[in-house]
Motif scaffolding. Sequence first.
Motif, PDB file in Angstrom:
ATOM      1  N   THR A 189      -6.632 -12.192   1.901  1.00 32.36           N
ATOM      2  CA  THR A 189      -6.114 -11.535   0.717  1.00 32.36           C
ATOM      3  C   THR A 189      -4.669 -11.194   1.024  1.00 32.36           C
ATOM      4  O   THR A 189      -4.387 -10.486   1.976  1.00 32.36           O
ATOM      5  CB  THR A 189      -6.865 -10.230   0.439  1.00 32.36           C
ATOM      6  OG1 THR A 189      -8.251 -10.505   0.455  1.00 32.36           O
ATOM      7  CG2 THR A 189      -6.451  -9.648  -0.888  1.00 32.36           C
ATOM      8  N   TYR A 215      -4.343  -9.604   4.512  1.00 29.00           N
ATOM      9  CA  TYR A 215      -5.597  -9.164   5.127  1.00 29.00           C
ATOM     10  C   TYR A 215      -6.434 -10.376   5.479  1.00 29.00           C
ATOM     11  O   TYR A 215      -6.434 -11.374   4.773  1.00 29.00           O
ATOM     12  CB  TYR A 215      -6.409  -8.291   4.167  1.00 29.00           C
ATOM     13  CG  TYR A 215      -5.844  -6.909   3.940  1.00 29.00           C
ATOM     14  CD1 TYR A 215      -5.856  -5.979   4.971  1.00 29.00           C
ATOM     15  CD2 TYR A 215      -5.328  -6.542   2.712  1.00 29.00           C
ATOM     16  CE1 TYR A 215      -5.365  -4.697   4.768  1.00 29.00           C
ATOM     17  CE2 TYR A 215      -4.841  -5.266   2.491  1.00 29.00           C
ATOM     18  CZ  TYR A 215      -4.853  -4.342   3.526  1.00 29.00           C
ATOM     19  OH  TYR A 215      -4.378  -3.092   3.318  1.00 29.00           O
ATOM     20  N   LEU A 239      -1.123  -2.200 -11.727  1.00 28.18           N
ATOM     21  CA  LEU A 239      -2.545  -1.977 -11.961  1.00 28.18           C
ATOM     22  C   LEU A 239      -3.284  -1.856 -10.643  1.00 28.18           C
ATOM     23  O   LEU A 239      -2.738  -2.121  -9.570  1.00 28.18           O
ATOM     24  CB  LEU A 239      -3.119  -3.132 -12.777  1.00 28.18           C
ATOM     25  CG  LEU A 239      -2.555  -3.266 -14.182  1.00 28.18           C
ATOM     26  CD1 LEU A 239      -3.251  -4.405 -14.912  1.00 28.18           C
ATOM     27  CD2 LEU A 239      -2.748  -1.964 -14.946  1.00 28.18           C
ATOM     28  N   SER A 240      -4.533  -1.485 -10.745  1.00 30.65           N
ATOM     29  CA  SER A 240      -5.385  -1.364  -9.568  1.00 30.65           C
ATOM     30  C   SER A 240      -5.437  -2.698  -8.833  1.00 30.65           C
ATOM     31  O   SER A 240      -5.572  -3.744  -9.447  1.00 30.65           O
ATOM     32  CB  SER A 240      -6.774  -0.959 -10.029  1.00 30.65           C
ATOM     33  OG  SER A 240      -7.592  -0.737  -8.939  1.00 30.65           O
ATOM     34  N   GLY A 241      -5.297  -2.635  -7.513  1.00 26.88           N
ATOM     35  CA  GLY A 241      -5.394  -3.853  -6.719  1.00 26.88           C
ATOM     36  C   GLY A 241      -4.112  -4.638  -6.626  1.00 26.88           C
ATOM     37  O   GLY A 241      -4.075  -5.708  -6.032  1.00 26.88           O
ATOM     38  N   SER A 242      -3.033  -4.107  -7.196  1.00 30.06           N
ATOM     39  CA  SER A 242      -1.799  -4.880  -7.175  1.00 30.06           C
ATOM     40  C   SER A 242      -1.083  -4.770  -5.826  1.00 30.06           C
ATOM     41  O   SER A 242      -0.090  -5.454  -5.608  1.00 30.06           O
ATOM     42  CB  SER A 242      -0.875  -4.426  -8.309  1.00 30.06           C
ATOM     43  OG  SER A 242      -0.652  -3.047  -8.238  1.00 30.06           O
ATOM     44  N   GLY A 243      -1.566  -3.922  -4.941  1.00 25.25           N
ATOM     45  CA  GLY A 243      -0.986  -3.865  -3.601  1.00 25.25           C
ATOM     46  C   GLY A 243      -0.113  -2.660  -3.351  1.00 25.25           C
ATOM     47  O   GLY A 243       0.562  -2.582  -2.316  1.00 25.25           O
ATOM     48  N   LYS A 244      -0.122  -1.688  -4.242  1.00 27.90           N
ATOM     49  CA  LYS A 244       0.739  -0.516  -4.097  1.00 27.90           C
ATOM     50  C   LYS A 244       0.420   0.261  -2.828  1.00 27.90           C
ATOM     51  O   LYS A 244       1.307   0.558  -2.027  1.00 27.90           O
ATOM     52  CB  LYS A 244       0.552   0.427  -5.299  1.00 27.90           C
ATOM     53  CG  LYS A 244       0.653  -0.237  -6.653  1.00 27.90           C
ATOM     54  CD  LYS A 244       0.458   0.748  -7.782  1.00 27.90           C
ATOM     55  CE  LYS A 244      -0.929   1.355  -7.864  1.00 27.90           C
ATOM     56  NZ  LYS A 244      -1.999   0.405  -8.214  1.00 27.90           N
ATOM     57  N   SER A 245      -0.868   0.578  -2.657  1.00 29.01           N
ATOM     58  CA  SER A 245      -1.250   1.370  -1.498  1.00 29.01           C
ATOM     59  C   SER A 245      -0.913   0.642  -0.216  1.00 29.01           C
ATOM     60  O   SER A 245      -0.411   1.228   0.743  1.00 29.01           O
ATOM     61  CB  SER A 245      -2.745   1.665  -1.523  1.00 29.01           C
ATOM     62  OG  SER A 245      -3.047   2.460  -2.634  1.00 29.01           O
ATOM     63  N   THR A 246      -1.207  -0.633  -0.195  1.00 29.49           N
ATOM     64  CA  THR A 246      -0.927  -1.404   1.002  1.00 29.49           C
ATOM     65  C   THR A 246       0.563  -1.355   1.320  1.00 29.49           C
ATOM     66  O   THR A 246       0.969  -1.143   2.465  1.00 29.49           O
ATOM     67  CB  THR A 246      -1.380  -2.861   0.801  1.00 29.49           C
ATOM     68  OG1 THR A 246      -2.743  -2.859   0.407  1.00 29.49           O
ATOM     69  CG2 THR A 246      -1.204  -3.656   2.069  1.00 29.49           C
ATOM     70  N   GLU A 301      -0.549   7.763  -5.615  1.00 35.78           N
ATOM     71  CA  GLU A 301      -1.260   8.212  -6.811  1.00 35.78           C
ATOM     72  C   GLU A 301      -1.685   9.676  -6.690  1.00 35.78           C
ATOM     73  O   GLU A 301      -2.862  10.001  -6.825  1.00 35.78           O
ATOM     74  CB  GLU A 301      -2.507   7.355  -7.046  1.00 35.78           C
ATOM     75  CG  GLU A 301      -2.190   5.875  -7.016  1.00 35.78           C
ATOM     76  CD  GLU A 301      -3.183   5.057  -7.809  1.00 35.78           C
ATOM     77  OE1 GLU A 301      -3.996   5.641  -8.527  1.00 35.78           O
ATOM     78  OE2 GLU A 301      -3.105   3.822  -7.731  1.00 35.78           O
ATOM     79  N   ALA A 358      -2.021  -9.022   0.134  1.00 30.64           N
ATOM     80  CA  ALA A 358      -1.896  -7.823  -0.686  1.00 30.64           C
ATOM     81  C   ALA A 358      -0.447  -7.541  -1.061  1.00 30.64           C
ATOM     82  O   ALA A 358      -0.155  -7.048  -2.139  1.00 30.64           O
ATOM     83  CB  ALA A 358      -2.481  -6.629   0.048  1.00 30.64           C
TER      84      ALA A 358
HETATM   85  N1  LIG Z   1      -8.553  -3.382   4.424  1.00 26.78           N
HETATM   86  C1  LIG Z   1      -8.486  -4.391   3.557  1.00 26.78           C
HETATM   87  N2  LIG Z   1      -9.013  -5.598   3.873  1.00 26.78           N
HETATM   88  C2  LIG Z   1      -8.945  -6.631   2.994  1.00 26.78           C
HETATM   89  N3  LIG Z   1      -8.374  -6.552   1.778  1.00 26.78           N
HETATM   90  C3  LIG Z   1      -7.834  -5.367   1.405  1.00 26.78           C
HETATM   91  C4  LIG Z   1      -7.875  -4.235   2.261  1.00 26.78           C
HETATM   92  N4  LIG Z   1      -7.271  -3.184   1.621  1.00 26.78           N
HETATM   93  C5  LIG Z   1      -6.888  -3.678   0.423  1.00 26.78           C
HETATM   94  N5  LIG Z   1      -7.209  -4.982   0.291  1.00 26.78           N
HETATM   95  C6  LIG Z   1      -6.929  -5.838  -0.870  1.00 26.78           C
HETATM   96  O1  LIG Z   1      -5.554  -5.866  -1.050  1.00 26.78           O
HETATM   97  C7  LIG Z   1      -5.225  -5.826  -2.423  1.00 26.78           C
HETATM   98  C8  LIG Z   1      -4.278  -4.672  -2.709  1.00 26.78           C
HETATM   99  O2  LIG Z   1      -4.965  -3.445  -2.454  1.00 26.78           O
HETATM  100  P1  LIG Z   1      -4.263  -2.027  -2.628  1.00 26.78           P
HETATM  101  O3  LIG Z   1      -5.250  -0.989  -2.218  1.00 26.78           O
HETATM  102  O4  LIG Z   1      -2.973  -2.027  -1.940  1.00 26.78           O
HETATM  103  O5  LIG Z   1      -4.068  -1.942  -4.185  1.00 26.78           O
HETATM  104  P2  LIG Z   1      -3.571  -0.722  -5.073  1.00 26.78           P
HETATM  105  O6  LIG Z   1      -2.492  -1.233  -5.901  1.00 26.78           O
HETATM  106  O7  LIG Z   1      -3.286   0.466  -4.239  1.00 26.78           O
HETATM  107  O8  LIG Z   1      -4.831  -0.435  -5.997  1.00 26.78           O
HETATM  108  P3  LIG Z   1      -5.406   0.965  -6.520  1.00 26.78           P
HETATM  109  O9  LIG Z   1      -4.682   1.331  -7.744  1.00 26.78           O
HETATM  110  O10 LIG Z   1      -6.828   0.632  -6.827  1.00 26.78           O
HETATM  111  O11 LIG Z   1      -5.269   1.978  -5.433  1.00 26.78           O
HETATM  112  C9  LIG Z   1      -6.523  -5.733  -3.183  1.00 26.78           C
HETATM  113  O12 LIG Z   1      -6.858  -7.018  -3.612  1.00 26.78           O
HETATM  114  C10 LIG Z   1      -7.502  -5.264  -2.157  1.00 26.78           C
HETATM  115  O13 LIG Z   1      -8.775  -5.780  -2.433  1.00 26.78           O
END
Ligand SMILES: Nc1ncnc2c1ncn2[C@@H]1O[C@H](COP(=O)(O)OP(=O)(O)OP(=O)(O)O)[C@@H](O)[C@H]1O
Lengths: 317, 604, 381, 381
Positions: free
Chosen positions: C28, C5, C49-56, C177, C30
């Motif tokens: 970032t 990102y 964990l939260s923020g580990s990049g799963k959703s991305t 999730e 991700a």
């Molecule tokens: N649109 C975006 N622009 C910039 N950074 C982003 C964006 N979306 C996510 N990130 C960053 O990318 C990283 C991974 O985010 P992601 O949402 O994939 O995590 P996650 O594992 O799904 O977390 P969660 O359990 O909270 O859903 C995080 O550091 C987040 O801050």
Amino acid sequence: ACAQTDTGGSASAAGSDVAEALQKEGEVVFMSSDGQLENGLQANLMAKVIEELGGEAGLQPITDYTVMATAMSKADNMAVFDFWRWQAPDIWDKFVEKDKTIVELGTTDYKGEEGWYVPTYVIEGDPERDIEPTCPGLPDWKALNDCADVFATAKTAPKGQYMEGAESWAPFYGDQERIDNLKLNYEMVFAGSEPALFAELKSAYQRGEPWLGLMWRPNYMTQIMDLTRVEFPPYSDECWGTTYACQWPETVIYQLASSGFEEKYPTAWKILQNYEMPDERLKELMSYVVDDGMDFPDAAQKWMDENPEVWQAWGDV
Amino acid sequence: MGSWFSRQYNEFVVSGRWLYEPIATQLTTLFDTLLNSLTLIAAPVVVALVISAVILLRGFKLGLLALAAFAWILLTDLWQPTLETIAFMIVAVALSAAAGLMLGLLGSVNSKSDAAVRALVDVMQAFPSFAYMVPVIVLLGIGNTAALVVTIIWAAPPLARMTSVGLRSVSPDTVEAAVATGASRRRVLFGVKLPMASHSIQAGFNQTIMYAIAMATMAAMIGASGLGVPVWGGLGRLAFGDALEGGIALVFVAILLDRISAVHPAGSDRSGFRPSRSKRRLVVRAATAAALTVGTVAATVALRGPWQDFDDPPWDKVISLRGPIESLIEWLNTTWGEQFDAFQAFVQELGLNPLGTLFTSVPWYVVVAGVALTCAVLVGRLAAVVAGVGVLLIGVLGMWTSAAETLAVITTAIGLVLVVAFPLGVLMSMSDRVEACFKPILDVMQTLPVYLFVIPAVIFLGTGEVAGTIATFIAASPPMMRYTNAALRNVDPEVVEASVMAGASPWQVLTQVRIPLGLPTLMVGLNQAVLLAMAMAVVTAFIGSPGLGQDILYSLQRFDLARGIEGGLAMLLVAVIIDRVFQGAARMLSTVTHTSEERIEAEA
Amino acid sequence: MWKVYGSQASRYLEAVRAGEDTDRLECTSAVQGVSFDVEPGETFVVMGLSGSGKSTLVRCLTRLVEPTDGVVDIDGVDVRAMTRRQLSDTRRKDWAMVFQHFGLLPHRRVLQNVAYGLEVGGVGRRERESKAREVIELVGLRGVENKYPHELSGGMKQRVGLARALAVDPRLLLLDEPFSALDPLIRTDLQDQLLRLAKIVKQTSVFITHDLAEALKVGDRIAIMRDGQFVQVGTPEDIVLRPKDDYVRRFALDAPRAKVVTARTAATRATVVGATETIDEARAQLVAEGSTSVVVHGSTPFVISGERLRHVDTGRSLQDLRDGQFAVVSPDAKLWDVMSQMTSTGNAVIVRDDDGVIVGTVDATAVVMGLGVPTADENAA
Amino acid sequence: MWKVYGSQASRYLEAVRAGEDTDRLECTSAVQGVSFDVEPGETFVVMGLSGSGKSTLVRCLTRLVEPTDGVVDIDGVDVRAMTRRQLSDTRRKDWAMVFQHFGLLPHRRVLQNVAYGLEVGGVGRRERESKAREVIELVGLRGVENKYPHELSGGMKQRVGLARALAVDPRLLLLDEPFSALDPLIRTDLQDQLLRLAKIVKQTSVFITHDLAEALKVGDRIAIMRDGQFVQVGTPEDIVLRPKDDYVRRFALDAPRAKVVTARTAATRATVVGATETIDEARAQLVAEGSTSVVVHGSTPFVISGERLRHVDTGRSLQDLRDGQFAVVSPDAKLWDVMSQMTSTGNAVIVRDDDGVIVGTVDATAVVMGLGVPTADENAA
Ligand SMILES: Nc1ncnc2c1ncn2[C@@H]1O[C@H](COP(=O)(O)OP(=O)(O)OP(=O)(O)O)[C@@H](O)[C@H]1O
Ligand SMILES: Nc1ncnc2c1ncn2[C@@H]1O[C@H](COP(=O)(O)OP(=O)(O)OP(=O)(O)O)[C@@H](O)[C@H]1O
Ligand SMILES: C[N+](C)(C)CC(=O)O
Ligand SMILES: [Mg+2]
Ligand SMILES: [Mg+2]
């Protein structure tokens, strides 16, 4: 449109021709200022007269000369019965002289008297309200400087206060020049607008306090209150427009119409030409409103009911 | 600058006729047709229809209010102007809504278009409406058409803002779900975003209605018909009672419109997207509405006689306030005159005089530097440059003294707001009963046409800046009270609880928790108060308050386009600078107190 | 696969490739160089964990978020090369997604929400509604078709989300999730339902969660993600019993081991004899094979411990040595079930595969060892 | 204790007492006739699903929410009879609370947040800051005293919340889902920290959670709440092994039993003999006591199974029968630790209390039985 009334029924044979002609010409509109008694009353009266004579007439409420003039210049069916030319020279210049989109319909039968006014109790006192005379030397202007402290306020002290209407009026009255050239120990203060000027006067009048300011006749305030005009040195053409160290001229008040009015509404035009409103009659009409508490249409109606021959004569064209 | 614009504009008036005249004609026809058809329906039927609709949509309580409103309107013989106002509102609101929606949609496309729309909308709102009245009447003459145009310009922005905000704050989850399903952009916009933003759009629509009605009465100045006419006329004759009759009718109409178009009508389910009303209640409402309508129509047809004209009730005035108000004012004036004078002297000497001296005596370069520095700290470097240039421009326009006078009045008025309205807001937030007490008063204060109390104020306080300051203070108080109340009530309950649990007294909770945490919202409230005070400048010019308002008033009365534009521009600049500074401060505070920006935006 | 990102995303990748320092770029990262395959019919879980990049990561698969770099191949099609149109089309027909916060359309009723995917795909009203009703039944929501989302509880809302995704018969189902906003009891319910569906329709899915217990329960394979990278990919047992590093180990500590470890893993080899053999023969075989117990095969097999066999009279028949009930479980049975059986019978459990081959036995000691609790020393470390 | 929300609250109670129907009254009865005692030094956990009334209950205790009816007695004082002033005073000195979303003052630094309770109590600046620093150290936050809350991670924020509560040395500490907004790893950390603190300061606390694992971990006693009522109150073992009804049982199913059940519960009785006794004597005692194994007491005690003892030569000394290492655990040790030991030694574990009395032994079978996994039949039910 005004509500129809059934008091008529006296339309003459000639009247039916007039009615036909008026019908063909279509609606004419009179500018009516609710706030200006003399103006609004006449507009209401003439609208009723035209309708009684078989035509169609509307009223356009206005609060302001500029707005009014613009409207008239854009239309061909509008007229106004009370226009103080000298107080709106740029409007006159632009629309009447230059663009020629507004034309003179005539002048009123009554004359305006503008000037510096004080409540009469300032000069004579009012035993009924327990008011002592505070400046008995008036209305002679020479007494003004002696009474400066009487008219002084927190804002102007030690000078006396002279209250003018709006900033936009000042240039045409030459008040500042008058003060300077007559060496008056006074300061000019603006009320901001006509209603505000009226409110200032009313407040002082209610409290029985001294007040000095711009006022004019005929007018709602001069009608309901006992006011006296300050007498300045007599008017002269040399003085007005230069030193202003003199009394106001007797004001000729104009009636105006849209420039296409005469051509497109000849019958209505003629009726308006016939229309007469001398001072006495205006006072009578105004007293219906001021003393009897009627609204404009009712006042007009009452007058028409009592004087049918007068207004029917206007329709004789 | 102003005269250059004035020349260009005059040329356009001649050469652009082909462009604006057809639009004007359409507007005129639209309004006339609507008014004529409304006039054709018998008054009782109109009344019955409106009350039925209100009952159906919002229930019996509001139906009762509608009934009271119509009773008042009919008994004070204001039927015709009310119909005109209704027709005016229908056209104005429909067109403002269309314009606002378009702008909002445009703004929601991306952040660039959002910035553009936001800037446009800012200008539309911050440029004093009186200043664009003159150009509009030069173009269109006076009357309802010009008034409609002015009203549309004035009332479209809130809807544009809320539409844009609403569309952009639609839950990204849902949008993503739609996209993941393979929905096209258009489908996402119309099938998902718009319906989901409907709350926000509805709130914007409500605002648009309120702005429109405020302007509709103001527009009586340029020849609009309707309830503004008796109000202005009454004031012109110093018949305050007459003016008040019209004013009360206006308040009734405004409050009704507000309640009908409110997003969360009292008693509805706040969380629900579609409040699930009980069916039985709906049936009762529908039956009552139908019975009312049918009954009235039948009665009207049967009793054709007295309602023959169909457009006016058969009686004259039944209620008249003229006498009572006259005596009231006289009594107040003669009994309390000295006290009023003393108060006037107090405000003059303690607020206006020192501030006026201060504002006019500070050298221009100090002001430019100061404003730029403030903006640099609170907003950003670019804003600092813009603000600095803006202040310079005010000087170049020759509006330096006027601006200083205006600022003196505003500062004094806001000082009074802080001393009086803010504590009242605090009081409101601390007690539900006080809140319930003040809410209707605030509603009336905000819907009552401001000039209605401005002219009577002259009787007590005379003309000039003191009366202007007081009027400004009164007009600017409601938003401050509302925002204070909201800010203090909406503080994170957990933080409050933590504080209570630590043994804090109510006073400690207020000063240590509620006020610091509510500060961003309080700043927004203060900003609103200041902007409203700016907007009052022209109104108070009517009673001789000095400053930029006088320039605009002068232009209006003397047809001086140039001076009006210059004054308007100066006011716009002052308003924009003030607004940016306050918003910057609010944002800075909110990062510290962690209030989200959206919340501020939503409240604004 | 990479997702960076920030406005300098492409420069970031170049820098990484060149081995430069990336700190000064405001990006970032991700998802960082993640690579994996999902088998047809498999449930692939990504946990972290939260923020580990799963959703991305999961959004990159279907280009809800554009990957910065990398290849995505689904059903043999290069997703990154698809045009906008193809992408929309594929999303309509082949892929579906379930979201944590449901993402339902609040202004539509349940039925229309479920039918939304089909509606977008241009399926006629009657057809799509009948299909929607079918799926609604499948997820156990019958009777609420005409309610609005706000009238439903969280668990019901997510059932609607699930139904909407299933309505299009997706070849690939993505779940981000899906249950983490729900109450524990409801969550368990929905997990069971999902497992049941996965079995019925052999659904290929990628499931995101931050809850290890959930991952272990629903996943065929699990990828543990941290800071945009996969730390470990493996079966639930791999994760619990063979954590690759300390990070995974800390998670695994709290895992409900009994529900993860299979009988196959825990079983100890046993000597298998026929019911007709003599005790001597059995004893000899036991010694020869060095096992600790004997399973006597037959219609109702049973176990004799080596200890007992050694001290028993040789004259008796094996059948006489049956002592109590013996449960038989499949090698895929979890130790939890094994322990259930053990609690019922009080005896060791026989592990027999689908072909009738005896894999071994699980006794109490095997259970305790099989649970793989770290030793006291490991614990201290 | 009763808490009824709504304008007709008092009528609601009357109606309940009179046994009338309460449906027509528009009230929410959040807490219904709940009654309990908390012992000094005890951690009393209230657990239940969202909306079950946990928060309301705990707020009633300190009158953050006014109870509708009932008696609250803390340290012998009738809380409901306290005046406003007394209440403030007691809140300052004796009670403290930790909140789910931390409830920190965003405009104050960490140090001032922690010192807030003391500040409100009128403690001088120097004194309160030194006390605050002490507590900050205690929760492991040294170094961040001058940061603002928004600069901290969730786990750090909650440490600040904890420190603020501890700073006043409360006699009663209330915690409302203090860790549920945190990541699992961080949550585990904080739970451990809380347990450590509870041990050090012998803190009396009421702890609210909706997570059974957490309840089991931190609670001395646990109350399971549902719809405003306590369904069961008991020790963690009670809840897991003796659930009162199906509702509790469903929760307990997922409980990490190994970390709940104690060695005392799982242990089987053993015959204890001195190291100097003969094999015959031991054998006789074993038979007499009918136990299954013998523990040979001494400085390094060990176990001999009854089976082995029976078949061994009588001539040897007991000492010769020692076979491998034997771990000793306290009766309060959890099975998880027992299993750890077992994995290390491969042998049964001896349970010995603080007074040196042997309580029994735990072998693999005892572990499996002790875990109390429902039997296959129960599972099916
Ligand atoms: N649109 C975006 N622009 C910039 N950074 C982003 C964006 N979306 C996510 N990130 C960053 O990318 C990283 C991974 O985010 P992601 O949402 O994939 O995590 P996650 O594992 O799904 O977390 P969660 O359990 O909270 O859903 C995080 O550091 C987040 O801050
Ligand atoms: N101020 C209030 N007014 C009316 N009802 C309330 C109020 N506060 C809580 N309730 C209701 O009381 C019940 C119990 O709420 P409470 O907050 O105590 O539950 P909880 O167990 O703490 O839930 P959670 O896990 O979500 O925090 C709920 O049904 C809730 O809706
Ligand atoms: C004299 N005045 C111009 C102020 C009043 C008028 O307009 O009639
Ligand atoms: Mg995510
Ligand atoms: Mg709670």
